[in-house]
Design a protein around this motif. Sequence first.
Motif, PDB file in Angstrom:
ATOM      1  N   PRO A   1      -1.804  11.863  12.989  1.00  0.00           N
ATOM      2  CA  PRO A   1      -2.101  10.912  11.918  1.00  0.00           C
ATOM      3  C   PRO A   1      -2.418  11.593  10.592  1.00  0.00           C
ATOM      4  O   PRO A   1      -2.818  12.753  10.555  1.00  0.00           O
ATOM      5  CB  PRO A   1      -3.325  10.172  12.466  1.00  0.00           C
ATOM      6  N   ASN A   2      -2.234  10.854   9.524  1.00  0.00           N
ATOM      7  CA  ASN A   2      -2.563  11.333   8.188  1.00  0.00           C
ATOM      8  C   ASN A   2      -4.031  11.009   7.924  1.00  0.00           C
ATOM      9  O   ASN A   2      -4.406   9.845   7.763  1.00  0.00           O
ATOM     10  CB  ASN A   2      -1.666  10.641   7.152  1.00  0.00           C
ATOM     11  N   THR A   3      -4.866  12.019   7.887  1.00  0.00           N
ATOM     12  CA  THR A   3      -6.308  11.802   7.731  1.00  0.00           C
ATOM     13  C   THR A   3      -6.647  11.205   6.369  1.00  0.00           C
ATOM     14  O   THR A   3      -7.643  10.498   6.230  1.00  0.00           O
ATOM     15  CB  THR A   3      -7.077  13.121   7.915  1.00  0.00           C
ATOM     16  N   VAL A   4      -5.830  11.467   5.364  1.00  0.00           N
ATOM     17  CA  VAL A   4      -6.097  10.971   4.014  1.00  0.00           C
ATOM     18  C   VAL A   4      -5.995   9.450   3.956  1.00  0.00           C
ATOM     19  O   VAL A   4      -6.672   8.799   3.161  1.00  0.00           O
ATOM     20  CB  VAL A   4      -5.130  11.607   3.003  1.00  0.00           C
ATOM     21  N   LEU A   5      -5.148   8.871   4.818  1.00  0.00           N
ATOM     22  CA  LEU A   5      -4.915   7.425   4.804  1.00  0.00           C
ATOM     23  C   LEU A   5      -5.640   6.694   5.917  1.00  0.00           C
ATOM     24  O   LEU A   5      -5.475   5.479   6.076  1.00  0.00           O
ATOM     25  CB  LEU A   5      -3.404   7.143   4.904  1.00  0.00           C
ATOM     26  N   ALA A   6      -6.443   7.415   6.692  1.00  0.00           N
ATOM     27  CA  ALA A   6      -7.180   6.788   7.788  1.00  0.00           C
ATOM     28  C   ALA A   6      -8.292   5.901   7.258  1.00  0.00           C
ATOM     29  O   ALA A   6      -8.803   6.091   6.149  1.00  0.00           O
ATOM     30  CB  ALA A   6      -7.765   7.859   8.699  1.00  0.00           C
TER      31      ALA A   6
ATOM     32  N   GLU B   1       2.202   6.951   2.815  1.00  0.00           N
ATOM     33  CA  GLU B   1       2.550   7.916   3.850  1.00  0.00           C
ATOM     34  C   GLU B   1       3.893   8.561   3.563  1.00  0.00           C
ATOM     35  O   GLU B   1       4.106   9.755   3.818  1.00  0.00           O
ATOM     36  CB  GLU B   1       2.567   7.232   5.209  1.00  0.00           C
ATOM     37  N   SER B   2       4.826   7.777   3.034  1.00  0.00           N
ATOM     38  CA  SER B   2       6.162   8.290   2.749  1.00  0.00           C
ATOM     39  C   SER B   2       6.165   9.322   1.629  1.00  0.00           C
ATOM     40  O   SER B   2       7.096  10.127   1.498  1.00  0.00           O
ATOM     41  CB  SER B   2       7.112   7.137   2.388  1.00  0.00           C
ATOM     42  N   LYS B   3       5.119   9.305   0.810  1.00  0.00           N
ATOM     43  CA  LYS B   3       5.006  10.253  -0.281  1.00  0.00           C
ATOM     44  C   LYS B   3       4.449  11.606   0.161  1.00  0.00           C
ATOM     45  O   LYS B   3       4.598  12.602  -0.534  1.00  0.00           O
ATOM     46  CB  LYS B   3       4.093   9.701  -1.387  1.00  0.00           C
ATOM     47  N   ALA B   4       3.778  11.572   1.314  1.00  0.00           N
ATOM     48  CA  ALA B   4       3.120  12.790   1.796  1.00  0.00           C
ATOM     49  C   ALA B   4       4.124  13.824   2.278  1.00  0.00           C
ATOM     50  O   ALA B   4       5.191  13.479   2.773  1.00  0.00           O
ATOM     51  CB  ALA B   4       2.142  12.433   2.915  1.00  0.00           C
TER      52      ALA B   4
END
Length: 213
Positions: A51-56, A210-213
């Motif tokens: 998972p992306n922790t920045v968006l959690a 998320e798609s930008k990450a």
Amino acid sequence: MMLATRLHLPRQLPRLSRGLSTLPNNPSINVFPHPTQPSSYLLTYLTRDPPNTVLAIGTTSTIPPTPNSFQQNPRFLTILDEVLAKHAINDPGLKAQAQALASPGGFTFIQNPSRKDRGAGGGGGASAEGGAGGAGVGGWVHLSDTRNPPDFGRIAWPEDIFGSVEVDGKGEIVGNYQSSGTYRIVTNQGILGLSPFLQEKLIARLREEESKA
């Protein structure tokens, strides 16, 4: 007589992907082991693994999360506020509240969100001055969390109020959505709960990020 001996070769098992877990009190929120904190879990609306922790939404040491075990992600809260600021005025539930406010019965206790005691007497209470609006006069309606909905025409607890919008005497939403500043993602009543409309908008925004990450 010779007996044939069957040779049992080890069978290669198919590789299984890690099952996706969700919160028991909110199946829309996924639970992942935290990638850097072995004793914690990461809560997110997204399904990508890792998972992306920045968006959690945040982290918790217990499932389900409690106010004491949960630590919110400030970035997520910012995104949530931006999504609500953009889409809350189109939420069907909030529109229904606005129409009810302007109906002949109106609401008895709808108060201006600029007051410092906004939501006083939460869980159904009202301010000492009562409230503004109702019965064709207009006023304010609150967008609140679905985990602990107030009785019809009453005010939610401050920790459950996302924000407010002003309504005119015809039941039309006027002006911009105003964030309450009192909302909490996790309370003793549960975790973040949005209407289907707003949850869809939030997840779409998270996937965009998320798609930008």
